[in-house]
Design a protein around this motif. Structure first.
Motif, PDB file in Angstrom:
ATOM      1  N   ASP A  25      21.439 -40.993  30.278  1.00  0.00           N
ATOM      2  CA  ASP A  25      20.771 -40.694  29.005  1.00  0.00           C
ATOM      3  C   ASP A  25      20.730 -39.204  28.689  1.00  0.00           C
ATOM      4  O   ASP A  25      20.141 -38.793  27.691  1.00  0.00           O
ATOM      5  CB  ASP A  25      19.357 -41.280  28.976  1.00  0.00           C
ATOM      6  N   GLY A  26      21.367 -38.391  29.525  1.00  0.00           N
ATOM      7  CA  GLY A  26      21.405 -36.953  29.277  1.00  0.00           C
ATOM      8  C   GLY A  26      20.324 -36.175  30.010  1.00  0.00           C
ATOM      9  O   GLY A  26      20.348 -34.945  30.022  1.00  0.00           O
ATOM     10  N   SER A  27      19.376 -36.886  30.608  1.00  0.00           N
ATOM     11  CA  SER A  27      18.325 -36.224  31.395  1.00  0.00           C
ATOM     12  C   SER A  27      18.826 -36.044  32.825  1.00  0.00           C
ATOM     13  O   SER A  27      19.973 -36.349  33.134  1.00  0.00           O
ATOM     14  CB  SER A  27      17.036 -37.042  31.367  1.00  0.00           C
ATOM     15  N   SER A  28      17.969 -35.560  33.694  1.00  0.00           N
ATOM     16  CA  SER A  28      18.345 -35.404  35.091  1.00  0.00           C
ATOM     17  C   SER A  28      17.133 -35.639  35.971  1.00  0.00           C
ATOM     18  O   SER A  28      15.993 -35.584  35.516  1.00  0.00           O
ATOM     19  CB  SER A  28      18.918 -34.001  35.344  1.00  0.00           C
ATOM     20  N   MET A  29      17.394 -35.907  37.250  1.00  0.00           N
ATOM     21  CA  MET A  29      16.315 -36.109  38.212  1.00  0.00           C
ATOM     22  C   MET A  29      16.633 -35.304  39.475  1.00  0.00           C
ATOM     23  O   MET A  29      17.803 -34.995  39.747  1.00  0.00           O
ATOM     24  CB  MET A  29      16.151 -37.592  38.559  1.00  0.00           C
ATOM     25  N   PRO A  30      15.617 -34.940  40.258  1.00  0.00           N
ATOM     26  CA  PRO A  30      15.863 -34.182  41.483  1.00  0.00           C
ATOM     27  C   PRO A  30      16.769 -34.944  42.447  1.00  0.00           C
ATOM     28  O   PRO A  30      16.654 -36.159  42.585  1.00  0.00           O
ATOM     29  CB  PRO A  30      14.456 -34.010  42.070  1.00  0.00           C
TER      30      PRO A  30
END
Length: 299
Positions: A25-30
């Motif tokens: 979705d274009g976001s990111s996570m650690p």
């Protein structure tokens, strides 16, 4: 309380904070987070476990993964207490039981998780494994939770390739952001087909038990000549080598569990290890990926 030099703390925080996994979705996570299976079940260990989780956040391991199943909600209660005052720094993940993943029941399950975690939203909500509830109902419930702001995004856990294919064939199934599966140096079955399939669709893997569950397999990993050689070469612990191996690829996140600050520090410091081609070749030779389809490992 574990005494860590402030400069080392800041250095590790900086290192881990910049390690992010891109989501569809274009976001990111650690990339490096903290698992919580079994945490919160022993009152005598509660304070130490809270300290371990809070230290992990300080060291840049800001993703915390839990589930309503863990200790029948005790883990979520513990996490809720641990992140008081620092919720805005945490990427919070929880999971719903398959039998509670119907169109309406998932709304209630999520509300209960939010109450135990003492927060108003989850950053990521996962279906713990595939059950008898039709995936179309689960997707609809997840999408409603997104629309209501209760979750930022959703994904799945313990899905093999045929499960993922079914999921993505359904309406809004392509909104799945991640698949959390068992993956470590001694359990590489997903490399045969699932990992490649997900990479083609930019859906990352979240590896649970990246240090391997206790038992003979874990001992074989830690005691192997290759892991011991690499650990000595880099001046680190054998467990850190195994975790560093899991972090080599930027589209694979890892959530090692720790119940004490010392182990949390070692996990955080594993991000500094840079395994070279010789290291990886040694590990591949000793613990190769399978050359045929195997059943998805689940614990």
């Amino acid at each position: 309380m574990l005494n860590i030099d402030e400069h080392i703390m800041e250095s590790l925080k900086k290192e881990n904070s910049k390690r992010m996994v891109a989501l569809p979705d274009g976001s990111s996570m650690p990339q490096l987070g903290q698992g919580t299976w079994y945490l919160g079940e022993d009152p005598a260990k509660r304070q130490e476990e809270i300290e371990a989780l809070r230290l992990g956040v300080q060291l840049g391991m800001t993703l915390i993964d839990t589930a309503e199943m863990y200790g029948d909600g005790k883990s979520e209660h513990l996490v809720g207490e641990a992140i008081k005052g620092i919720r805005d720094q945490v990427y919070l993940v929880s999971k719903v039981y398959p039998h509670r993943a119907s169109r309406n029941e998932i709304l209630a399950a999520c509300a209960e998780s939010l109450r135990r975690l003492e927060t108003d939203h989850l950053d990521l909500y996962l279906l713990h494994w595939r059950g008898n509830v039709p995936l179309s109902q689960t997707i609809a419930g997840m999408e409603q939770l997104k629309a209501e702001g209760k979750i930022g995004r959703w994904g799945v856990s313990n899905f093999d390739i045929h499960d993922m294919q079914d999921l993505l064939s359904m309406e809004n199934g392509n909104q799945c952001q991640v698949n959390q599966v068992l993956y470590h140096l001694g359990s590489r079955g997903i490399e045969y087909d699932l990992l490649k399939w997900q990479r083609e669709r930019n859906i990352p893997i979240m590896a649970y038990s990246p240090l391997a569950q206790g038992g003979r397999l874990r001992e074989q990993l830690l005691e192997s000549e290759e892991v011991q050689h690499i650990a000595k070469k880099h001046g680190v612990e054998a467990l850190q080598v195994i975790l560093a191996w899991c972090l080599v690829h930027p589209d694979i996140a890892a959530i090692p569990r720790s119940s004490n600050p010392e182990h949390t520090y070692l996990n955080a410091a594993a991000s500094r290890i840079r395994l070279d081609e010789e290291d990886l070749k040694l590990l591949d030779g000793r613990f190769p990926a399978p050359t045929f389809k195997t059943a998805l490992d689940i614990i």
